[in-house]
Scaffold this motif. Sequence first.
Motif, PDB file in Angstrom:
ATOM      1  N   MET A 192     -23.349  36.538 -37.618  1.00 60.78           N
ATOM      2  CA  MET A 192     -24.382  35.515 -37.498  1.00 60.78           C
ATOM      3  C   MET A 192     -24.138  34.697 -36.236  1.00 60.78           C
ATOM      4  N   CYS A 213     -33.421  39.328 -40.743  1.00 58.74           N
ATOM      5  CA  CYS A 213     -32.437  40.131 -40.017  1.00 58.74           C
ATOM      6  C   CYS A 213     -33.095  40.749 -38.798  1.00 58.74           C
ATOM      7  N   VAL A 225     -33.039  43.529 -36.041  1.00 58.80           N
ATOM      8  CA  VAL A 225     -32.469  44.864 -35.878  1.00 58.80           C
ATOM      9  C   VAL A 225     -32.603  45.282 -34.424  1.00 58.80           C
ATOM     10  N   GLU A 271     -32.101  38.570 -46.897  1.00 57.36           N
ATOM     11  CA  GLU A 271     -30.709  38.424 -46.475  1.00 57.36           C
ATOM     12  C   GLU A 271     -30.046  39.784 -46.303  1.00 57.36           C
ATOM     13  N   MET A 272     -29.286  39.932 -45.231  1.00 55.42           N
ATOM     14  CA  MET A 272     -28.519  41.144 -44.962  1.00 55.42           C
ATOM     15  C   MET A 272     -27.221  40.746 -44.289  1.00 55.42           C
ATOM     16  N   ASN A 273     -26.238  41.619 -44.373  1.00 53.83           N
ATOM     17  CA  ASN A 273     -24.973  41.380 -43.688  1.00 53.83           C
ATOM     18  C   ASN A 273     -25.049  41.863 -42.249  1.00 53.83           C
ATOM     19  N   CYS A 274     -24.183  41.315 -41.430  1.00 55.80           N
ATOM     20  CA  CYS A 274     -24.061  41.760 -40.045  1.00 55.80           C
ATOM     21  C   CYS A 274     -23.427  43.156 -40.051  1.00 55.80           C
ATOM     22  N   TYR A 302     -27.546  45.320 -36.987  1.00 56.86           N
ATOM     23  CA  TYR A 302     -28.293  44.453 -37.891  1.00 56.86           C
ATOM     24  C   TYR A 302     -27.678  43.054 -37.831  1.00 56.86           C
ATOM     25  N   PRO A 306     -28.147  39.135 -38.987  1.00 50.95           N
ATOM     26  CA  PRO A 306     -28.863  38.170 -39.822  1.00 50.95           C
ATOM     27  C   PRO A 306     -29.214  36.904 -39.054  1.00 50.95           C
TER      28      PRO A 306
END
Length: 331
Positions: free
Chosen positions: A1, A131, A133, A147-150, A158, A160
């Motif tokens: 992030m 996120c 991309v 919500e997504m993780n890096c 990806y 966030p």
Amino acid sequence: MNPDMNAVFSKISEELSRRHDLVLVTITSKSGSSPRGAGAQMLVGQSGRICGTIGGGAAEHRAEETAQMLLQKRSSAEYRFPLHEQSEHDLGMVCGGEISVFFQYIDSSAGEWAQLVSRVLSMLSAHQPGCLVLHLDGSIPVLLDGEMNCTRTKEAFYMPLPVLDRAVIFGGGHCTQALVPVLSRVGFRITVMDNRPELSRPELFSEAEHVVCGDYFRIGDFLDLTPSDYVVVMTNGHSHDFDVLRQILQTPPAYVGVIGSRRKTAFVNQKLLECGIEREVISRVHAPIGTAIKAVTPEEIAVSIAGEMIYERALLREAAGAAALHDCPMH
């Protein structure tokens, strides 16, 4: 992030309106120690770095040169930069790690870029999870909801969107007036509440998201606090501090700090115990607030408080499983 994403994309929007091509520089992975982690970004134009940072030093300088070269070629690419001595491409840095950096060429004539940037800024302003991309083939990125993780795959990175933590400050005096701009610049969105109309004027706190005039005895009528908030208590008296703490500690937020002497702290804590707040909950309150730097002036106190909040935020993020944003320059 990347907590600096709003500044970076605001500048992209500004530069696109001037028809300036750009390169967005993003760390996509790291190994070992490095000043910044995955998601750190820097924006580069024809004359060099415009804003943002991927850690400074020789690696950033080399990345800036690489970005300018790719800008001339109108192309995207990914490169690795070692941060240790005695490598084939030694940069003179001794962090001991390595970073992979993606250089995204931004064509100002492509209308899709303006649309993407506008949507990113809209989601950031609304504190809406999402996120970004980045396609490693250089095609225009896409923005996903939720919500997504890096994460980095073979084809994409990806990233966030940062949903900034909220700092709620009770009291609008000199220390709060010094603290608000500092917290704003280190990635907090800010709400200020005071019970005095003259100290709850929005023009005193231009960087705050909300400024509220209300009764400390009835906080719930004016604010909805959440367990993820960072609360700073700097009211104009022991009784007001007690009124605020008695309410917010019923459902403790992520961080609570209270300004004042140890004698004042002991007095308020005793009253909290008497009204049924558990000792263990009280013990988690940071009082006296701030990092011990012998601060005296409002500006010094603001630095002390901000330092403690930055540290506590990093601990909470790491406890939640987030990757550290840095691990080289400051312990």
